[in-house]
Write an enzyme that holds these catalytic residues in place. Sequence first.
Site, short mmCIF file in Angstrom:
data_model
loop_
_atom_site.label_atom_id
_atom_site.label_comp_id
_atom_site.label_asym_id
_atom_site.label_seq_id
_atom_site.Cartn_x
_atom_site.Cartn_y
_atom_site.Cartn_z
N HIS A 1 0.87 -1.18 0.00
CA HIS A 1 0.00 0.00 0.00
C HIS A 1 0.91 1.24 0.00
O HIS A 1 2.02 1.18 0.53
CB HIS A 1 -0.83 -0.05 1.30
CG HIS A 1 -1.91 0.99 1.39
ND1 HIS A 1 -1.66 2.28 1.77
CD2 HIS A 1 -3.24 0.91 1.17
CE1 HIS A 1 -2.80 2.95 1.78
NE2 HIS A 1 -3.78 2.14 1.42
N ASP B 1 2.88 -4.50 8.10
CA ASP B 1 1.71 -3.64 7.94
C ASP B 1 0.49 -4.50 8.23
O ASP B 1 0.11 -5.36 7.43
CB ASP B 1 1.71 -3.10 6.50
CG ASP B 1 0.41 -2.39 6.14
OD1 ASP B 1 -0.58 -2.52 6.88
OD2 ASP B 1 0.39 -1.71 5.10
N GLN C 1 -4.73 -4.92 7.29
CA GLN C 1 -5.77 -5.87 6.86
C GLN C 1 -5.72 -7.18 7.63
O GLN C 1 -6.48 -8.10 7.33
CB GLN C 1 -5.65 -6.16 5.35
CG GLN C 1 -5.78 -4.94 4.46
CD GLN C 1 -7.17 -4.32 4.47
OE1 GLN C 1 -8.14 -4.91 4.97
NE2 GLN C 1 -7.28 -3.12 3.93
N LYS D 1 -10.52 -0.38 10.85
CA LYS D 1 -10.75 -1.59 10.06
C LYS D 1 -11.12 -2.77 10.95
O LYS D 1 -11.25 -3.90 10.47
CB LYS D 1 -9.50 -1.92 9.24
CG LYS D 1 -9.18 -0.86 8.17
CD LYS D 1 -8.08 -1.32 7.28
CE LYS D 1 -7.41 -0.20 6.50
NZ LYS D 1 -8.20 0.33 5.39
N CYS E 1 -4.77 2.31 -3.62
CA CYS E 1 -3.49 2.84 -3.09
C CYS E 1 -2.35 1.84 -3.28
O CYS E 1 -1.47 1.72 -2.43
CB CYS E 1 -3.61 3.23 -1.62
SG CYS E 1 -4.82 4.49 -1.31
N1 C6P Z 1 -6.43 0.57 2.87
C1 C6P Z 1 -8.31 0.18 1.39
O1 C6P Z 1 -9.42 0.45 0.94
P1 C6P Z 1 -4.98 3.84 7.22
O2 C6P Z 1 -5.54 4.70 6.12
O3 C6P Z 1 -3.77 4.47 7.85
O4 C6P Z 1 -6.00 3.39 8.21
O5 C6P Z 1 -4.50 2.47 6.51
C2 C6P Z 1 -3.62 2.53 5.44
C3 C6P Z 1 -3.41 1.17 4.89
C4 C6P Z 1 -2.17 0.58 5.03
N2 C6P Z 1 -1.94 -0.66 4.60
C5 C6P Z 1 -2.89 -1.40 4.01
C6 C6P Z 1 -2.60 -2.80 3.60
C7 C6P Z 1 -4.17 -0.87 3.85
O6 C6P Z 1 -5.11 -1.60 3.27
C8 C6P Z 1 -4.43 0.46 4.24
C9 C6P Z 1 -5.76 1.09 4.00
C10 C6P Z 1 -7.76 1.03 2.52
O7 C6P Z 1 -7.64 -0.76 0.98
C11 C6P Z 1 -7.80 2.48 2.18
S1 C6P Z 1 -6.77 2.86 0.78
#
Ligand code: C6P
Length: 406
Positions: A122, A199, A202, A225, A363
Amino acid sequence: MSPDWTRIRHDFPILDQEVHGHPLIYFDNAATSQKPRQVIDALVRYYERDNANVHRGLHELSNRATDQYETARRKVAAFVNASDEEIIFTRGTTEGINLVAQSWGRANLKAGDVILATEMEHHSNLVPWQMLAAQTGAVLKHIPVTDEGVLDVDQLDSLLTEQVKLLTFVHVSNSLGTINPAKLLIEKAHAVGAKVLLDGAQSAGHMTVDVRSLDCDFYALSGHKMCAPTGIGALYVKQPILANMPPWHGGGEMILRVQFGSSTFKDGPARFEAGTPDISGAIVLGTAIDYLESIGRQAIFDHDAQLTSYALQRMSEIEGLRIFGPMQDRGALVAFSLEGAHPHDLTEFANTQGLALRGGHHCTQPLMRKFKVPSTTRASFYFYNTRDEIDRMIDILLGAKKFFGS
Ligand code: C6P
């Protein structure tokens, strides 16, 4: 005994509504999950009874807020099997990764060092390292992804040289669903002396995560999430790495003593929590964790896995539908494209039928480039979703096929 999924679904008031005249099917859980009544009520209760700033007041409300905030830290710690001295509250995964880059990274990396990421990261796990590389002269490299959507582990041995100071990778890919072999990667990285960041955006809310058994050095998660509100997350940093990390944000609460020319800083997580934190967010992240634990994380994982394999099976039957990512060992999401329909148009079509999907690059632009597509459509599931909703999604996709003439 298996959880009562029907009763559990009723904990989510938002799911009980119609969108464009159809019952809402919420399949955008990888973007953000819905919140159960228990979490919403805890948030209201906090503001109705206990709201005050933490660590500052000597009055009853401040003591209550502080107790609840620190209790939440212990809950997060237990959730990932860490100690509370290893948990920093953040705004989410993005902030957690930036914190590691700007604190640990700036203090420990120099020109020529290698930061090794993967092709499926991401942007949150790429851009902070690009910025750090520009600041320090370190080099950012990546492990490629195969056409099946898994990491090309055959390349690991040549990529994991002694120049690698950090291996950073996504636990569960938000674009492919791939569950990466975290333990193996961590072991191999440690063998060359590299630290490892996982990371967990998910993975945290979908499976049991044990940072001790994984042996990662950093693990970042987002509360929103996993049934908590937006704006709160957590970062695990293994001790004694945390004890040796310099602060990154300066301000109130992270200091011991301030003079005009210089300051000294607190030890532990407080050193990284400058200013008034998201107190209510942290407290109800604790409530969300209680909620998830009351269902059982293995039960959530199994339920998600069953839904996902059912979705994969049904979607594979649709001619012209291309599924991205592996058919096994995947998290609760399926990204796909439908011949003749632009992913955005398909997502908008689904919306007219009450089905919330996500269309876009998610992203992960480098990954989209690898698969030679600008974007995909993605359905992502959570434990309150049902097989019946998947059947309805299939009907909607078949309707889309006719609509777009694909
Ligand atoms: N992915 C998706 O729709 P934040 O925004 O900081 O809570 O998470 C960022 C992030 C980092 N790593 C991974 C693997 C992610 O999936 C995400 C967030 C969302 O897939 C929003 S782009």
